[in-house]
Design an enzyme around this catalytic site. Sequence first.
Site, PDB file in Angstrom:
ATOM      1  N   HIS A 294       0.843  -1.196   0.000  1.00 52.69           N
ATOM      2  CA  HIS A 294       0.000   0.000   0.000  1.00 52.69           C
ATOM      3  C   HIS A 294       0.878   1.245   0.000  1.00 52.69           C
ATOM      4  CE1 HIS A 294      -4.268  -1.365   1.317  1.00 52.69           C
ATOM      5  NE2 HIS A 294      -3.713  -2.226   0.481  1.00 52.69           N
TER       6      HIS A 294
ATOM      7  N   TYR B  63      -9.487   6.000   6.974  1.00 52.78           N
ATOM      8  CA  TYR B  63      -9.688   6.399   8.366  1.00 52.78           C
ATOM      9  C   TYR B  63     -10.693   7.551   8.359  1.00 52.78           C
ATOM     10  CZ  TYR B  63      -5.355   3.932   9.653  1.00 52.78           C
ATOM     11  OH  TYR B  63      -4.387   2.975   9.876  1.00 52.78           O
TER      12      TYR B  63
ATOM     13  N   PRO C 239      -4.562   0.598  18.770  1.00 52.41           N
ATOM     14  CA  PRO C 239      -4.372   0.019  17.432  1.00 52.41           C
ATOM     15  C   PRO C 239      -4.444   1.028  16.280  1.00 52.41           C
ATOM     16  CG  PRO C 239      -6.548  -0.512  18.268  1.00 52.41           C
ATOM     17  CD  PRO C 239      -5.819   0.146  19.390  1.00 52.41           C
TER      18      PRO C 239
ATOM     19  N   LYS D  45       0.826   0.003  15.109  1.00 50.35           N
ATOM     20  CA  LYS D  45       2.241  -0.083  15.484  1.00 50.35           C
ATOM     21  C   LYS D  45       2.587  -1.303  16.337  1.00 50.35           C
ATOM     22  CE  LYS D  45       3.669   3.430  13.329  1.00 50.35           C
ATOM     23  NZ  LYS D  45       4.395   3.115  12.104  1.00 50.35           N
TER      24      LYS D  45
ATOM     25  N   TYR E 285       3.764   6.806   9.961  1.00 49.02           N
ATOM     26  CA  TYR E 285       2.901   5.665   9.627  1.00 49.02           C
ATOM     27  C   TYR E 285       3.714   4.529   9.007  1.00 49.02           C
ATOM     28  CZ  TYR E 285      -1.404   3.228   8.348  1.00 49.02           C
ATOM     29  OH  TYR E 285      -2.420   2.321   8.258  1.00 49.02           O
TER      30      TYR E 285
HETATM   31  C1  PHB Z   1      -6.196  -3.827  10.439  1.00 46.45           C
HETATM   32  O1  PHB Z   1      -6.211  -4.100   9.217  1.00 46.45           O
HETATM   33  O2  PHB Z   1      -6.546  -4.660  11.328  1.00 46.45           O
HETATM   34  C2  PHB Z   1      -5.747  -2.452  10.879  1.00 46.45           C
HETATM   35  C3  PHB Z   1      -5.224  -1.578   9.927  1.00 46.45           C
HETATM   36  C4  PHB Z   1      -4.812  -0.302  10.314  1.00 46.45           C
HETATM   37  C5  PHB Z   1      -4.934   0.078  11.642  1.00 46.45           C
HETATM   38  C6  PHB Z   1      -5.443  -0.816  12.606  1.00 46.45           C
HETATM   39  C7  PHB Z   1      -5.857  -2.087  12.220  1.00 46.45           C
HETATM   40  O3  PHB Z   1      -4.539   1.341  11.998  1.00 46.45           O
END
Ligand code: PHB
Length: 399
Positions: A80, A209, A301, A305, A393
């Site tokens: 990605h 997000y 989460p 990280k 990130y």
């Molecule tokens: C996930 O795909 O479980 C996931 C992806 C990004 C995040 C948290 C969880 O910031």
Amino acid sequence: MDTALPLPRRTRVGIVGAGPAGLLLARLLHGHGVECVVLESRDRAYAERRQRAGILEQGAVDALRACGAGARLEREGIAHDGVELRFDGRSHRIDFPALTGGSRVWVYAQTEVVKDLIALQVAEGAPLLFEAEAVAVEGATTDRPVVRYRHAGRDLTLECDYVVGCDGFHGVTRRSVPDGVSRTFDRTYPYSWLGVLADAPPVYDELVYAHSPRGFALASMRSPAVSRLYLQVPNGEDPAAWSDDRIWDELDARLASAGSRKLERGPLTAKSVLPMRSHVTEPMSHGRVFLAGDAAHIVPPTGAKGLNLAFADVAVLARAFDHLARTGSAELLDAYSDTCLRRVWRAEHFSYFMTTTLHADPAQSPFDARLQLAQLHRLADSPHAAAEFAHNYTGHFPG
Ligand code: PHB
Ligand code: APR
């Protein structure tokens, strides 16, 4: 490990826990010819099915490739180059390579990472004992620390030169560090995540997000056929209170932005509520006992990280044990805690920033809510702010 074989009574490095940290450490040490034994309290099926995050930084991918666990990741992992932020009627993409000089992330579920590492461990060693629960770690300040553990109804002891606690936040190793020696730093957040797995193809190519007055939402994925989705919910929320339709409707409402598509729907195959906390234990070592991964630190989460920090810790440890084996010098082991904590606190801050900027805090003032939006607009309008976000990130922490 074939338990018909005699159980190891001693080893160079005793590893408590076969999650991502313990498994990767065992593979890296094995690759350096450093003897180790892994003790895991649960059975293999449990270790392989724990639903967790799914974002790997380049460093984590490189570590998996280096220890021979990268084949399926190459085939099934999805690279990605950005994420999308949705807020205040806007939609803005953060372009990782453009802002970091080429860094990207990979989508590959932690369950698959653990399966790949266990398969290698079982095939090539080092010894991995399931249903072996450590009950105590003793002698941290001696040159022969021991792990007391129970297996097959027997009380057993593993004598070590070093012990590494990879046993997560609820493990026992951290408790071997006397209270007067360690300091802990904690934050609990006033909300949790309702996480679901869905047999429904992701409609977005990258992660989205969403900050919304109704609360945070995240659209992620596991494969072209499986979506991983999250909703902010109050702490203590019962997953059973959320029907599938209610979850889909709320996700669509929170992810909606100008021109956005509604999600493809399908059966939900997993549903759970994850609390959110930050935690750091300092130092991450005491005598000949070391803490790595969730045994030493927890992040909310939001910044994805947790796994990447665990991998970063054990990569430092593996280099330190290799240095000791080649030179006899423990200097890198002695520096382990300080070396890791710089990265840990950088990741703790980024995870805190993402979490508090994107979630609707029930207790926040209208002023605070406006500050959240100002911060999000800044990420969309300032290349400097976006570059800082992209470096954090992707785990591209220069310096
Ligand atoms: C996930 O795909 O479980 C996931 C992806 C990004 C995040 C948290 C969880 O910031
Ligand atoms: N004895 C042996 N094993 C134990 C004990 C014990 N007393 N206590 C816990 N364990 C095992 C757990 O069963 C688990 O398999 O230690 C392992 C710890 O794994 P994780 O909790 O996954 O921690 P870590 O390897 O540091 O990985 C961190 O995993 O939980 C996610 O969100 C977290 O992404 C992060 C990553």
